[in-house]
Motif scaffolding. Structure first.
Motif, PDB file in Angstrom:
ATOM      1  N   ALA A   1     -76.640  10.234  48.367  1.00  0.00           N
ATOM      2  CA  ALA A   1     -76.487  11.048  47.160  1.00  0.00           C
ATOM      3  C   ALA A   1     -75.695  12.318  47.397  1.00  0.00           C
ATOM      4  O   ALA A   1     -75.368  13.034  46.447  1.00  0.00           O
ATOM      5  CB  ALA A   1     -77.867  11.396  46.591  1.00  0.00           C
ATOM      6  N   ARG A   2     -75.376  12.625  48.661  1.00  0.00           N
ATOM      7  CA  ARG A   2     -74.552  13.795  48.945  1.00  0.00           C
ATOM      8  C   ARG A   2     -73.098  13.556  48.562  1.00  0.00           C
ATOM      9  O   ARG A   2     -72.338  14.510  48.373  1.00  0.00           O
ATOM     10  CB  ARG A   2     -74.592  14.149  50.437  1.00  0.00           C
ATOM     11  N   LYS A   3     -72.696  12.320  48.490  1.00  0.00           N
ATOM     12  CA  LYS A   3     -71.287  12.006  48.227  1.00  0.00           C
ATOM     13  C   LYS A   3     -70.922  12.329  46.782  1.00  0.00           C
ATOM     14  O   LYS A   3     -71.679  12.044  45.853  1.00  0.00           O
ATOM     15  CB  LYS A   3     -71.001  10.537  48.539  1.00  0.00           C
ATOM     16  N   SER A   4     -69.748  12.908  46.607  1.00  0.00           N
ATOM     17  CA  SER A   4     -69.333  13.364  45.275  1.00  0.00           C
ATOM     18  C   SER A   4     -69.200  12.208  44.292  1.00  0.00           C
ATOM     19  O   SER A   4     -69.360  12.392  43.082  1.00  0.00           O
ATOM     20  CB  SER A   4     -67.998  14.110  45.385  1.00  0.00           C
ATOM     21  N   GLU A   5     -68.937  11.009  44.801  1.00  0.00           N
ATOM     22  CA  GLU A   5     -68.741   9.857  43.926  1.00  0.00           C
ATOM     23  C   GLU A   5     -70.036   9.103  43.646  1.00  0.00           C
ATOM     24  O   GLU A   5     -70.013   8.069  42.954  1.00  0.00           O
ATOM     25  CB  GLU A   5     -67.707   8.901  44.535  1.00  0.00           C
ATOM     26  N   PHE A   6     -71.177   9.596  44.144  1.00  0.00           N
ATOM     27  CA  PHE A   6     -72.435   8.861  44.018  1.00  0.00           C
ATOM     28  C   PHE A   6     -72.766   8.547  42.562  1.00  0.00           C
ATOM     29  O   PHE A   6     -73.054   7.396  42.210  1.00  0.00           O
ATOM     30  CB  PHE A   6     -73.577   9.651  44.663  1.00  0.00           C
ATOM     31  N   LEU A   7     -72.764   9.527  41.677  1.00  0.00           N
ATOM     32  CA  LEU A   7     -73.178   9.296  40.285  1.00  0.00           C
ATOM     33  C   LEU A   7     -72.254   8.303  39.595  1.00  0.00           C
ATOM     34  O   LEU A   7     -72.720   7.383  38.905  1.00  0.00           O
ATOM     35  CB  LEU A   7     -73.219  10.609  39.508  1.00  0.00           C
ATOM     36  N   ASP A   8     -70.954   8.463  39.759  1.00  0.00           N
ATOM     37  CA  ASP A   8     -70.020   7.521  39.141  1.00  0.00           C
ATOM     38  C   ASP A   8     -70.265   6.105  39.654  1.00  0.00           C
ATOM     39  O   ASP A   8     -70.228   5.131  38.886  1.00  0.00           O
ATOM     40  CB  ASP A   8     -68.580   7.936  39.434  1.00  0.00           C
TER      41      ASP A   8
ATOM     42  N   GLN B   1     -83.827  12.485  40.720  1.00  0.00           N
ATOM     43  CA  GLN B   1     -83.200  13.740  41.144  1.00  0.00           C
ATOM     44  C   GLN B   1     -81.762  13.505  41.612  1.00  0.00           C
ATOM     45  O   GLN B   1     -80.871  14.310  41.346  1.00  0.00           O
ATOM     46  CB  GLN B   1     -84.008  14.365  42.279  1.00  0.00           C
ATOM     47  N   ALA B   2     -81.553  12.393  42.308  1.00  0.00           N
ATOM     48  CA  ALA B   2     -80.211  12.090  42.792  1.00  0.00           C
ATOM     49  C   ALA B   2     -79.234  11.897  41.639  1.00  0.00           C
ATOM     50  O   ALA B   2     -78.105  12.397  41.667  1.00  0.00           O
ATOM     51  CB  ALA B   2     -80.242  10.828  43.663  1.00  0.00           C
ATOM     52  N   VAL B   3     -79.668  11.189  40.609  1.00  0.00           N
ATOM     53  CA  VAL B   3     -78.809  10.969  39.448  1.00  0.00           C
ATOM     54  C   VAL B   3     -78.525  12.277  38.725  1.00  0.00           C
ATOM     55  O   VAL B   3     -77.423  12.498  38.204  1.00  0.00           O
ATOM     56  CB  VAL B   3     -79.455   9.927  38.505  1.00  0.00           C
ATOM     57  N   ARG B   4     -79.527  13.175  38.692  1.00  0.00           N
ATOM     58  CA  ARG B   4     -79.315  14.493  38.064  1.00  0.00           C
ATOM     59  C   ARG B   4     -78.486  15.420  38.937  1.00  0.00           C
ATOM     60  O   ARG B   4     -78.021  16.463  38.474  1.00  0.00           O
ATOM     61  CB  ARG B   4     -80.665  15.157  37.767  1.00  0.00           C
ATOM     62  N   GLY B   5     -78.344  15.081  40.199  1.00  0.00           N
ATOM     63  CA  GLY B   5     -77.560  15.920  41.097  1.00  0.00           C
ATOM     64  C   GLY B   5     -78.296  17.126  41.618  1.00  0.00           C
ATOM     65  O   GLY B   5     -77.652  18.113  41.999  1.00  0.00           O
ATOM     66  N   ASP B   6     -79.630  17.071  41.661  1.00  0.00           N
ATOM     67  CA  ASP B   6     -80.371  18.252  42.115  1.00  0.00           C
ATOM     68  C   ASP B   6     -81.272  17.956  43.323  1.00  0.00           C
ATOM     69  O   ASP B   6     -82.335  18.543  43.486  1.00  0.00           O
ATOM     70  CB  ASP B   6     -81.187  18.867  40.977  1.00  0.00           C
ATOM     71  N   LEU B   7     -80.825  17.025  44.192  1.00  0.00           N
ATOM     72  CA  LEU B   7     -81.564  16.767  45.427  1.00  0.00           C
ATOM     73  C   LEU B   7     -81.280  17.872  46.445  1.00  0.00           C
ATOM     74  O   LEU B   7     -80.131  18.261  46.650  1.00  0.00           O
ATOM     75  CB  LEU B   7     -81.122  15.434  46.045  1.00  0.00           C
ATOM     76  N   SER B   8     -82.316  18.332  47.104  1.00  0.00           N
ATOM     77  CA  SER B   8     -82.121  19.250  48.221  1.00  0.00           C
ATOM     78  C   SER B   8     -81.570  18.453  49.400  1.00  0.00           C
ATOM     79  O   SER B   8     -81.656  17.215  49.422  1.00  0.00           O
ATOM     80  CB  SER B   8     -83.456  19.881  48.616  1.00  0.00           C
ATOM     81  N   PRO B   9     -80.990  19.119  50.423  1.00  0.00           N
ATOM     82  CA  PRO B   9     -80.509  18.383  51.594  1.00  0.00           C
ATOM     83  C   PRO B   9     -81.602  17.535  52.243  1.00  0.00           C
ATOM     84  O   PRO B   9     -81.350  16.400  52.665  1.00  0.00           O
ATOM     85  CB  PRO B   9     -80.030  19.487  52.535  1.00  0.00           C
TER      86      PRO B   9
END
Length: 472
Positions: free
Chosen positions: A205-212, A273-281
């Motif tokens: 989920a750290r990858k910028s393209e994860f959500l897409d 959280q990953a889909v929302r983009g708010d996962l901590s490291p």
């Protein structure tokens, strides 16, 4: 007065021990496997190369533009990567001018694995008999170009002449695999080329393209992007497509080989959280570790071999990433720990002999301390071949010394070339066979193995072992 050209040749006993008696044993062992077909179960050659079967364009494109082993060494010695057309600038420079830069700097590759492979390719494929230099750069460019225009230098002809029996590519889970289907259906192509499922940007989920990516993935099964069940269903469906297309493995370039067993409730919370983009490291690590566990469960079901290769600091140079893009020579190895990280996965699945897990590393210190002991106990674990920065003669011999005494030869995966450079495949496999012969010859001369066992293992490591580990 121009300097005399320096001869370029291949010593028939290269990489064999210096001691004459041990060298003679190594020579006999190598000759028994020299002509075996190549098994390449992990690599990055684009299958379009074989489907389209177009001539290679020129020497610079073939040996320089896309080979990060080569252009990172040039960059380290002050060469401007713009001048050789790296990354985003591929195809924007005069290939002959780029080739001149390479030839002028040939001695930078003395002692390197890439220099060894290139010498093998130049001599065996192109009949080059002089070291590249500023004086002969144009002549060598023309000599290579003349060969590339011959029909026997088309990709398919080379595939057969190398000879390659099996080759796996590396592919995105959403790839439609149409190229593989066309290649498999083409009666004029007699090779076996299969895809490999590589889900990094779908579980990290750290990858910028994860959500897409997960949005597109879940859409394939008609599920909303925030549905964990839909996400898992889509991953399984993607794997099923790959299996039907002949895939034998799934490949994981994870940040850490961390695994954790989570309930659906726990994983659903992290996925949301990953889909929302708010996962901590820390939560991103936990999500990736939980997904590696879920992918192991899928492999138990569908049979895909898991290859796990952590230990790389990707895109170390922010300036190079911005200017040239990813995969342009500035990935750097980092320390890796396996024993604790992979404990959860092995505690659950490690005794399952039908699950095959191949562990790679670029941290040599873990071979004898962790990977070999793990492979020497768990039926599911195999030792991945030296990879990337340690895919080199001395490192391969160190690898054998670090692993054989605790895990034997039977727990090794066999050689894996892991290359995008199609013409280097036979050079790399020949190197591995010579080094295995050299290592086994020492054991024979030291009275640690009979010659019959050495002959068995040099053959097994070249052919039977990769077939067994990758379920071919």
């Amino acid at each position: 007065m121009m300097p005399a050209p320096i001869p370029l040749s291949l010593d028939p006993d290269r990489l064999f021990p210096a001691d004459p008696a041990t060298r003679a044993v190594a020579r006999e062992l190598y000759e028994s496997v020299r002509e075996l077909p190549i098994i390449s179960p992990h690599g990055h050659v684009d299958p379009r190369l074989l489907l389209e079967n177009k001539p290679f364009s020129d020497a610079a494109n073939l040996f320089l533009t896309y080979d990060h082993y080569v252009f990172r060494m040039l960059h380290a010695n002050g060469i401007d990567l713009h001048d050789i057309g790296v990354g985003k600038f591929a195809g924007t420079v005069d290939p002959r001018a780029a080739w001149r830069i390479f030839c002028e700097n040939w001695h930078l590759f003395d002692g390197t694995a890439s220099g060894y492979w290139l010498t093998h390719e130049f001599v065996t494929l192109f009949g080059i008999s002089e070291e590249p230099s500023a004086q002969n750069a144009d002549a060598l460019f023309d000599q290579i170009q003349a060969q590339l225009e011959r029909p026997e230098f088309r990709p398919r002809a080379l595939f057969e002449s190398f000879p390659i029996e099996f080759m796996a590519t590396t592919d995105d889970p959403l790839d439609d695999l149409a190229v593989h289907a066309e290649l498999a259906a083409d009666p004029s192509f007699r090779g076996r080329v299969v895809p490999t499922w590589r889900p990094d940007s779908y579980i990290n989920a750290r990858k910028s393209e994860f959500l897409d990516n997960v949005t597109a993935l879940t859409a394939t099964v008609g599920a909303p992007v925030d549905s964990l069940s839909g996400y898992l269903e889509a991953l399984r469906a993607s794997r099923e497509r790959f299996v039907k297309a002949g895939a034998v493995s799934c490949d994981f370039g994870v940040a850490h080989p961390y695994t954790v067993d989570m309930s659906d409730t726990e994983l659903s919370s992290l996925y949301a959280q990953a889909v929302r983009g708010d996962l901590s490291p820390e939560a991103a690590d936990a999500f990736e570790g939980a997904m590696l566990m879920r992918c192991a469960e899928m492999s138990v079901s569908d049979g895909l071999v898991m290859t796990i290769h952590p230990g790389v600091y990707r895109n170390h140079s922010a300036a190079a990433l911005a200017e040239f893009g990813p995969d342009t020579g500035h990935d750097i190895p980092v320390r890796t720990e396996f024993t604790r990280n992979i404990h959860a996965l092995l505690d659950k699945f490690g005794d399952n002999p039908d699950l095959h897990i191949v562990l790679f590393t670029m941290d040599e210190t873990v071979y004898s301390r962790e990977i070999a002991p793990l492979a020497g106990y768990y039926p599911s674990v195999y030792i991945g071949a030296p990879w990337w920065f340690i895919d080199a003669p001395d490192a391969i011999l160190r690898f054998r010394s670090a692993t054989v005494e605790s895990a034997g030869f039977s727990r090794a995966s066999g050689f894996i070339d892991d290359t995008r450079a199609f013409l280097s495949i036979p050079a790399r496999h020949d190197m591995a066979r010579r080094l295995d012969a050299a290592f086994l010859a020492r054991y024979v001369r030291e009275g640690r193995l009979p010659m019959s066992s050495a002959l068995h293992w040099v053959h097994a490591l070249s052919s039977e072992q990769p077939k067994r580990v990758f379920k071919l």
